[in-house]
Motif scaffolding. Sequence first.
Motif, PDB file in Angstrom:
ATOM      1  N   UNK A  40       0.757  -1.141  -0.098  1.00 27.26           N
ATOM      2  CA  UNK A  40       0.137  -0.016   0.126  1.00 27.26           C
ATOM      3  C   UNK A  40       0.845   1.138   0.035  1.00 27.26           C
ATOM      4  N   UNK A  41       0.490   2.325  -0.758  1.00 34.22           N
ATOM      5  CA  UNK A  41       1.113   3.576  -0.821  1.00 34.22           C
ATOM      6  C   UNK A  41       0.144   4.837  -0.620  1.00 34.22           C
ATOM      7  N   UNK A  42       0.492   5.950  -0.577  1.00 38.89           N
ATOM      8  CA  UNK A  42      -0.418   6.994  -0.607  1.00 38.89           C
ATOM      9  C   UNK A  42      -1.432   7.021  -1.902  1.00 38.89           C
ATOM     10  N   UNK A  43      -0.932   6.459  -3.003  1.00 40.84           N
ATOM     11  CA  UNK A  43      -1.885   6.228  -3.927  1.00 40.84           C
ATOM     12  C   UNK A  43      -2.615   5.081  -4.076  1.00 40.84           C
ATOM     13  N   UNK A  44      -2.308   4.200  -3.403  1.00 41.28           N
ATOM     14  CA  UNK A  44      -3.019   2.838  -3.254  1.00 41.28           C
ATOM     15  C   UNK A  44      -3.102   2.683  -1.896  1.00 41.28           C
ATOM     16  N   UNK A  45      -4.191   3.353  -1.279  1.00 45.86           N
ATOM     17  CA  UNK A  45      -4.533   3.456   0.081  1.00 45.86           C
ATOM     18  C   UNK A  45      -5.103   2.085   0.747  1.00 45.86           C
ATOM     19  N   UNK A  46      -4.754   1.910   1.945  1.00 48.90           N
ATOM     20  CA  UNK A  46      -5.520   0.726   2.738  1.00 48.90           C
ATOM     21  C   UNK A  46      -6.692   1.485   3.707  1.00 48.90           C
ATOM     22  N   UNK A  47      -7.670   0.888   3.458  1.00 46.45           N
ATOM     23  CA  UNK A  47      -8.802   1.123   4.280  1.00 46.45           C
ATOM     24  C   UNK A  47      -8.821   0.546   5.419  1.00 46.45           C
ATOM     25  N   UNK A  65     -10.222  -0.113  22.083  1.00 48.34           N
ATOM     26  CA  UNK A  65     -10.201   0.313  20.730  1.00 48.34           C
ATOM     27  C   UNK A  65      -9.841  -0.753  19.869  1.00 48.34           C
ATOM     28  N   UNK A  66     -10.533  -0.734  18.886  1.00 47.77           N
ATOM     29  CA  UNK A  66     -10.504  -1.735  17.857  1.00 47.77           C
ATOM     30  C   UNK A  66      -9.749  -1.126  16.488  1.00 47.77           C
ATOM     31  N   UNK A  67      -8.998  -1.741  15.981  1.00 51.44           N
ATOM     32  CA  UNK A  67      -8.455  -1.306  14.630  1.00 51.44           C
ATOM     33  C   UNK A  67      -8.545  -2.617  13.794  1.00 51.44           C
ATOM     34  N   UNK A  68      -9.382  -2.406  12.474  1.00 49.21           N
ATOM     35  CA  UNK A  68      -9.624  -3.691  11.544  1.00 49.21           C
ATOM     36  C   UNK A  68      -9.581  -2.930  10.422  1.00 49.21           C
ATOM     37  N   UNK A  69      -9.641  -4.103   9.170  1.00 45.69           N
ATOM     38  CA  UNK A  69      -9.590  -3.560   7.955  1.00 45.69           C
ATOM     39  C   UNK A  69     -10.090  -4.771   7.110  1.00 45.69           C
ATOM     40  N   UNK A  70     -10.622  -4.490   6.135  1.00 49.22           N
ATOM     41  CA  UNK A  70     -11.597  -5.417   5.015  1.00 49.22           C
ATOM     42  C   UNK A  70     -10.526  -5.820   3.927  1.00 49.22           C
ATOM     43  N   UNK A  71      -9.295  -4.894   4.088  1.00 49.07           N
ATOM     44  CA  UNK A  71      -8.178  -5.282   2.873  1.00 49.07           C
ATOM     45  C   UNK A  71      -7.278  -6.502   3.294  1.00 49.07           C
ATOM     46  N   UNK A  72      -6.785  -7.190   2.473  1.00 45.23           N
ATOM     47  CA  UNK A  72      -5.991  -8.476   3.005  1.00 45.23           C
ATOM     48  C   UNK A  72      -4.857  -8.123   3.547  1.00 45.23           C
ATOM     49  N   UNK A  73      -4.356  -9.019   4.474  1.00 53.48           N
ATOM     50  CA  UNK A  73      -3.155  -8.887   5.204  1.00 53.48           C
ATOM     51  C   UNK A  73      -3.263  -8.496   6.794  1.00 53.48           C
ATOM     52  N   UNK A  74      -2.288  -8.690   7.455  1.00 55.07           N
ATOM     53  CA  UNK A  74      -2.655  -8.421   8.764  1.00 55.07           C
ATOM     54  C   UNK A  74      -1.987  -6.856   9.091  1.00 55.07           C
ATOM     55  N   UNK A  75      -2.101  -6.418  10.311  1.00 57.00           N
ATOM     56  CA  UNK A  75      -2.046  -4.848  10.625  1.00 57.00           C
ATOM     57  C   UNK A  75      -1.041  -4.798  11.639  1.00 57.00           C
ATOM     58  N   UNK A  76       0.108  -5.884  11.730  1.00 57.79           N
ATOM     59  CA  UNK A  76       1.090  -5.845  12.515  1.00 57.79           C
ATOM     60  C   UNK A  76       1.887  -4.452  12.465  1.00 57.79           C
ATOM     61  N   UNK A  77       2.255  -4.173  11.418  1.00 58.22           N
ATOM     62  CA  UNK A  77       3.065  -3.119  11.036  1.00 58.22           C
ATOM     63  C   UNK A  77       2.412  -1.579  11.412  1.00 58.22           C
ATOM     64  N   UNK A  78       1.334  -1.560  11.278  1.00 63.06           N
ATOM     65  CA  UNK A  78       0.238  -0.414  11.439  1.00 63.06           C
ATOM     66  C   UNK A  78       0.331  -0.400  13.128  1.00 63.06           C
ATOM     67  N   UNK A 243      -1.317   6.697  12.490  1.00 63.35           N
ATOM     68  CA  UNK A 243      -1.674   5.711  11.430  1.00 63.35           C
ATOM     69  C   UNK A 243      -0.713   6.195  10.325  1.00 63.35           C
ATOM     70  N   UNK A 244      -0.255   5.228   9.554  1.00 64.97           N
ATOM     71  CA  UNK A 244       0.695   5.326   8.542  1.00 64.97           C
ATOM     72  C   UNK A 244       0.099   6.280   7.506  1.00 64.97           C
ATOM     73  N   UNK A 245       0.654   7.073   6.649  1.00 61.71           N
ATOM     74  CA  UNK A 245       0.001   7.792   5.547  1.00 61.71           C
ATOM     75  C   UNK A 245      -0.727   7.096   4.611  1.00 61.71           C
ATOM     76  N   UNK A 246      -0.361   5.776   4.432  1.00 63.15           N
ATOM     77  CA  UNK A 246      -1.178   5.028   3.299  1.00 63.15           C
ATOM     78  C   UNK A 246      -2.442   4.330   3.804  1.00 63.15           C
ATOM     79  N   UNK A 247      -2.879   4.708   4.981  1.00 56.62           N
ATOM     80  CA  UNK A 247      -4.094   4.200   5.691  1.00 56.62           C
ATOM     81  C   UNK A 247      -4.988   5.377   5.772  1.00 56.62           C
TER      82      UNK A 247
END
Length: 269
Positions: A40-47, A65-78, A243-247
């Motif tokens: 993911x990048x700022x041009x290809x954002x992660x919802x 506090x809950x952090x989740x995403x419908x996009x594939x992959x884990x959220x460990x880095x975030x 949050x990272x800029x691509x989120x």
Amino acid sequence: MVYLLAYIHLSGAKKSIVTALCIITALSLALVSSGVLPAFTEDTARAVNVVHVVDTSGQDQVAFISLFSNTPGNLNMEAEQIKEGFRCGRENKIDFVSFEAKYNCVTKKDAEVGWDKHDIPVLRVINDKEREGGRVIAVSMDTGGSSRWTLRIDMDEIEDFTMQVGEEEEEELMIERGEKSSNEEGWHQIQFAGGKKAPTSFVLKLYKEEEVSDDKKKQRPLLKLRTDLNRRTPQVQRVLERLPPFCTMFGKSTSPFTLAFLASLPYTK
């Protein structure tokens, strides 16, 4: 790849084209998983969704506090970049009534403050009387300060139901008696969204048959409720700022707002 597929019908080209596609796919996955090319990048954002949840559906009230995403992959880095004590995994799944977030990052840091107890929704039985062939259970539903909520009713336990605004008998019914639909799990779902003057007090009359369902079904509640408030608590604001800029925040019509309350009414004999 799309242009290469146009030539796959040519004699002798199928094997080499399929091999090339497999190599390209494997190389792309390797580059992304290794971090050489970011997924993911700022041009290809992660919802993502960040929600301050107050859960009163169990025996003990829990806030987190809950952090989740419908996009594939884990959220460990975030989660590592946010640094708020998030724990990520499928063991943290949350029932948001309208859907279940099966993978979640959660933290309880400072989660017990930042919200008002008056906003907690309440489901309570106000009348339970016998009728021919079953019972009628009157349930008061107070959504607190929320005018956006989702309610699920267990139609495997309930024959029918009605719903009205307020507790006065002369109030007009919002939902009358009649055939009700349900999903494959037996839940009938109601979604409500109103303006500033929308009602927050309702009464449901649940028409229950005498037949007793199996004990497994009784382990789940008769009613499940989620109320939403479009309010950012200090804890949510802190997470959003880190949050990272691509989120980017994104939600469907069934997604909770940034502050959500969960409540339920257990099975009653």
